[in-house]
Design an enzyme around this catalytic site. Structure first.
Site, PDB file in Angstrom:
ATOM      1  CG  HIS A   1     -20.171 -42.488 -61.737  1.00  0.00           C
ATOM      2  ND1 HIS A   1     -21.249 -43.167 -61.257  1.00  0.00           N
ATOM      3  CD2 HIS A   1     -19.234 -43.419 -62.053  1.00  0.00           C
ATOM      4  CE1 HIS A   1     -20.989 -44.469 -61.257  1.00  0.00           C
ATOM      5  NE2 HIS A   1     -19.771 -44.645 -61.721  1.00  0.00           N
TER       6      HIS A   1
ATOM      7  CG  ASP B   1     -22.967 -40.093 -59.674  1.00  0.00           C
ATOM      8  OD1 ASP B   1     -23.967 -40.324 -60.365  1.00  0.00           O
ATOM      9  OD2 ASP B   1     -22.106 -40.950 -59.378  1.00  0.00           O
TER      10      ASP B   1
ATOM     11  CD  GLU C   1     -15.201 -50.766 -60.060  1.00  0.00           C
ATOM     12  OE1 GLU C   1     -15.204 -49.546 -59.854  1.00  0.00           O
ATOM     13  OE2 GLU C   1     -16.218 -51.464 -59.979  1.00  0.00           O
TER      14      GLU C   1
ATOM     15  CD  GLU D   1     -18.503 -54.222 -58.343  1.00  0.00           C
ATOM     16  OE1 GLU D   1     -18.257 -53.012 -58.497  1.00  0.00           O
ATOM     17  OE2 GLU D   1     -19.550 -54.758 -58.720  1.00  0.00           O
TER      18      GLU D   1
ATOM     19  CG  HIS E   1     -16.452 -55.953 -61.252  1.00  0.00           C
ATOM     20  ND1 HIS E   1     -15.985 -54.671 -61.433  1.00  0.00           N
ATOM     21  CD2 HIS E   1     -17.801 -55.868 -61.289  1.00  0.00           C
ATOM     22  CE1 HIS E   1     -17.012 -53.844 -61.584  1.00  0.00           C
ATOM     23  NE2 HIS E   1     -18.125 -54.551 -61.491  1.00  0.00           N
TER      24      HIS E   1
ATOM     25  CG  ASP F   1     -21.886 -56.200 -62.060  1.00  0.00           C
ATOM     26  OD1 ASP F   1     -21.774 -56.825 -60.990  1.00  0.00           O
ATOM     27  OD2 ASP F   1     -21.411 -55.062 -62.241  1.00  0.00           O
TER      28      ASP F   1
ATOM     29  CG  ASP G   1     -23.632 -54.188 -58.674  1.00  0.00           C
ATOM     30  OD1 ASP G   1     -22.487 -54.676 -58.709  1.00  0.00           O
ATOM     31  OD2 ASP G   1     -24.003 -53.292 -59.454  1.00  0.00           O
TER      32      ASP G   1
ATOM     33  CG  ASP H   1     -20.791 -50.688 -57.007  1.00  0.00           C
ATOM     34  OD1 ASP H   1     -21.924 -50.177 -56.981  1.00  0.00           O
ATOM     35  OD2 ASP H   1     -20.078 -50.703 -58.027  1.00  0.00           O
TER      36      ASP H   1
HETATM   37  C1  XUL Z   1     -19.742 -51.188 -62.895  1.00  0.00           C
HETATM   38  C2  XUL Z   1     -19.329 -50.620 -61.639  1.00  0.00           C
HETATM   39  C3  XUL Z   1     -19.279 -49.130 -61.569  1.00  0.00           C
HETATM   40  C4  XUL Z   1     -18.007 -48.638 -61.009  1.00  0.00           C
HETATM   41  C5  XUL Z   1     -17.857 -47.156 -60.931  1.00  0.00           C
HETATM   42  O1  XUL Z   1     -19.905 -52.535 -62.874  1.00  0.00           O
HETATM   43  O2  XUL Z   1     -19.063 -51.343 -60.706  1.00  0.00           O
HETATM   44  O3  XUL Z   1     -20.331 -48.670 -60.775  1.00  0.00           O
HETATM   45  O4  XUL Z   1     -17.881 -49.119 -59.714  1.00  0.00           O
HETATM   46  O5  XUL Z   1     -17.803 -46.545 -62.151  1.00  0.00           O
HETATM   47 MN    MN Z   2     -18.023 -51.059 -58.835  1.00  0.00          MN
END
Ligand code: XUL
Ligand code: MN
Length: 345
Positions: free
Chosen positions: A49, A52, A174, A210, A213, A248, A250, A283
């Protein structure tokens, strides 16, 4: 064609374990201490980001931002790492409470554009042409709060503005259907690519898919990837896993549904993903229960699972698969895939 893959993750993927119901459970690791872990874990690319790379950038002058970004670039060089992408963080500032590009407040929309320019400046210094747009707060908590038709125009205008600001950047949208919003404006790959084709330079637009997602949207991540790959629009991926439609998660890649992970690897491998420099981005987040000294195993495991699945994709008996398809014997094909995943024939 057999291919090698290169892997990436973001500094946020080594994290302190805070969730909406509890504080951090692990001490923060400073960025410079995360960098040596990349190569140790088999990763070459860093996803950022904007903040970051340059923390608190809203409080800094353009010259200060540039100086800090240059320092980060030197640190990357010292560790043999490259920047894969930079993403504007448009969801934490008070000015983005009601959205960024689609906020009802024109001052907030102006802030979002200005911030996106800064992200691009940082990307240039970090030597990447790839900008990721996770459109976190572009959506609504209640339908009546915003105009969904106008939002499309606002998103197209914001993307056009970024394309015009720098003629060399590429943008990967995304998609995510919800969280933090109740309903997001760009929930799926189809929405993202439709938006891409509305912009001034669709060639420079693509997606970052992702896995979690897509699953949250009730879709199959491998098919979402296939849809984008059909038009060379898969600029990067965020592989992970997700146990059904809830918050979410991850989770580590393949940890919920190995067959679903296999199919993602298969669609990437068969379409030559990575051959034009694309990274396999992960991610993933460690479980909150994980102790600090072992809180990078989710990255190690996800990468290892991906590579083992590549081997399984390559060793699949394609002739037998085609015979099943020709006979329309999908029960046999089902068994063939399951037995392959189980390591029995
Ligand atoms: C949010 C997500 C973020 C993006 C980057 O769900 O996945 O980390 O990947 O902004
Ligand atoms: Mn992501």
């Amino acid at each position: 064609m057999p291919q090698d893959y290169r892997f990436s993750f973001g500094p946020w993927n080594i994290h302190e374990g805070a969730d909406p119901f509890g504080p951090p459970v692990r001490a923060p690791i400073p960025f410079h201490e995360k960098l040596p872990l990349y190569q140790e874990l088999g990763f070459e690319g860093v996803q950022f980001h904007d903040d970051d790379a340059v923390p608190d950038l809203n409080d800094l002058t353009a010259a200060q931002i540039a100086d800090q970004a240059k320092e980060v670039k030197t640190m990357l060089d010292d560790h043999g790492l490259v920047t894969e992408l930079v993403a504007p963080r448009l969801w934490e500032d008070p000015r983005t409470i009601d959205g960024a590009y689609t906020s009802n407040d024109p001052d907030s929309r102006a802030f979002a554009r200005e911030r996106s320019h800064i992200t691009i400046d940082i990307a240039n210094i970090l030597d990447t042409d790839l900008i990721v747009l996770w459109l976190a707060r572009e959506g609504t908590y209640i339908r009546e709060a915003k105009d969904s038709t106008k939002a499309v125009d606002q998103l197209v205008e914001a993307i056009n503005d970024m394309l015009a600001y720098d003629p060399n950047i590429r943008i990967a949208i995304e998609p995510k259907p919800n969280e933090p919003m109740d309903q997001s404006y760009i929930p799926t790959t189809g929405h993202a690519l439709a938006l891409a084709y509305m912009t001034d330079d669709p060639e420079r637009l693509g997606v970052n898919i992702e896995s979690a997602h897509a699953i949250l949207a009730g879709l199959d991540p491998a098919d979402e990837m296939g849809f984008a790959l059909a038009r060379h629009k898969l600029f990067t991926v965020h592989l992970n896993d997700q146990n059904g439609p809830k918050y979410d998660q991850d989770k580590a890649f393949g940890s919920v549904n190995l067959r679903r992970a296999f199919n993602q690897v298969a669609v990437l491998e068969r379409n030559g993903y990575g051959q034009n420099g694309e990274f396999v981005g992960l991610d993933v987040k460690a479980m909150r229960t994980q102790k600090a000294e072992v809180a990078v195993k989710h990255l190690r495991n996800s990468r290892a699972t991906f590579l083992r699945l590549v081997e399984l994709v390559r060793s699949l008996n394609d002739v037998a698969v085609q015979e099943c398809i020709a006979r329309r014997d999908y029960e046999e094909l089902d068994a063939l895939i399951l037995n392959h995943l189980l390591g029995v024939s």
